[in-house]
Design a protein around this motif. Sequence first.
Motif, short mmCIF file in Angstrom:
data_model
loop_
_atom_site.label_atom_id
_atom_site.label_comp_id
_atom_site.label_asym_id
_atom_site.label_seq_id
_atom_site.Cartn_x
_atom_site.Cartn_y
_atom_site.Cartn_z
N GLY A 85 10.66 3.69 6.35
CA GLY A 85 10.74 2.55 5.46
C GLY A 85 12.15 1.99 5.53
O GLY A 85 12.92 2.32 6.44
N VAL A 86 12.51 1.16 4.56
CA VAL A 86 13.85 0.55 4.52
C VAL A 86 14.42 0.80 3.13
O VAL A 86 13.75 0.52 2.12
N SER A 87 15.65 1.31 3.06
CA SER A 87 16.28 1.58 1.77
C SER A 87 16.79 0.29 1.13
O SER A 87 16.81 -0.78 1.77
N ARG A 88 17.24 0.38 -0.10
CA ARG A 88 17.76 -0.79 -0.79
C ARG A 88 19.04 -1.30 -0.14
O ARG A 88 19.42 -2.46 -0.32
N ASN A 89 19.71 -0.43 0.61
CA ASN A 89 20.93 -0.83 1.32
C ASN A 89 20.64 -1.26 2.75
O ASN A 89 21.55 -1.34 3.58
N THR A 91 19.12 0.32 5.14
CA THR A 91 19.21 1.38 6.13
C THR A 91 17.85 2.08 6.23
O THR A 91 16.94 1.81 5.44
N ASP A 92 17.72 3.00 7.17
CA ASP A 92 16.44 3.68 7.37
C ASP A 92 16.12 4.60 6.19
O ASP A 92 16.95 5.40 5.75
N MET A 93 14.92 4.47 5.66
CA MET A 93 14.35 5.39 4.68
C MET A 93 13.36 6.27 5.43
O MET A 93 12.41 5.76 6.04
N LEU A 94 13.58 7.56 5.42
CA LEU A 94 12.76 8.48 6.19
C LEU A 94 11.83 9.27 5.28
O LEU A 94 12.28 9.95 4.35
N TYR A 95 10.52 9.15 5.53
CA TYR A 95 9.53 10.01 4.90
C TYR A 95 9.11 11.04 5.94
O TYR A 95 8.92 10.71 7.11
#
Length: 208
Positions: A85-89, A91-95
Amino acid sequence: RENGNWHNLGEFDTIINHPIEHTGNGAFSFDKQRFYFSRCYKDYNHKLTCRILFSKLENNEWQEPEELQEIINLPFTINTMPALGVSRNNTDMLYFVSNREEGRGGLDIWFTYFDARRNEWREPRNLGRRINTIGDEISPYYNIETKTLYFSSNGHPGFGGFDIFKSFGEARRWEDAVNIGYPINTSYDEQYYILSENRSRGFFTSNR
């Protein structure tokens, strides 16, 4: 897929595909510049161990993969099936899936994100009881546009075996998981659900 027909484009080369270890569960970052995947092997006790790596695309070539830091790839645990996914900043959000301690039981889905300011991944956190059960939750896929997580579970009420569920949210805030129903889910195992980019077509695996 081109003009209604499928064409085999081949495999990744040995930069990605290891000659000995099992390589799979690939997922691209939103900008398609990073490729995350799993490598698994059995240790001397024949116990499966998996870890997550990533490769950067530079000059149209995938670079030598790097293992994610130990805060994600905990020793002697399974860490696999990355989804992005994509973080609020931005950057990469990893699940990802892990059997680390402090989970709810079996394999759980966890998340972390990359802190660009500190140049490091943050401490992974469990997605919580709306997603994870005392059973196994596996094969996450996150649709960034709709903020919907799709995953398979044998712990939530379903048709039997692994069913595919969905939940709206991100990070640790989720609505109750919803079974996506028949005819996709059956008494067999349905896993690895994913949508095409325009969401007009979906794919999943089943042993039906």
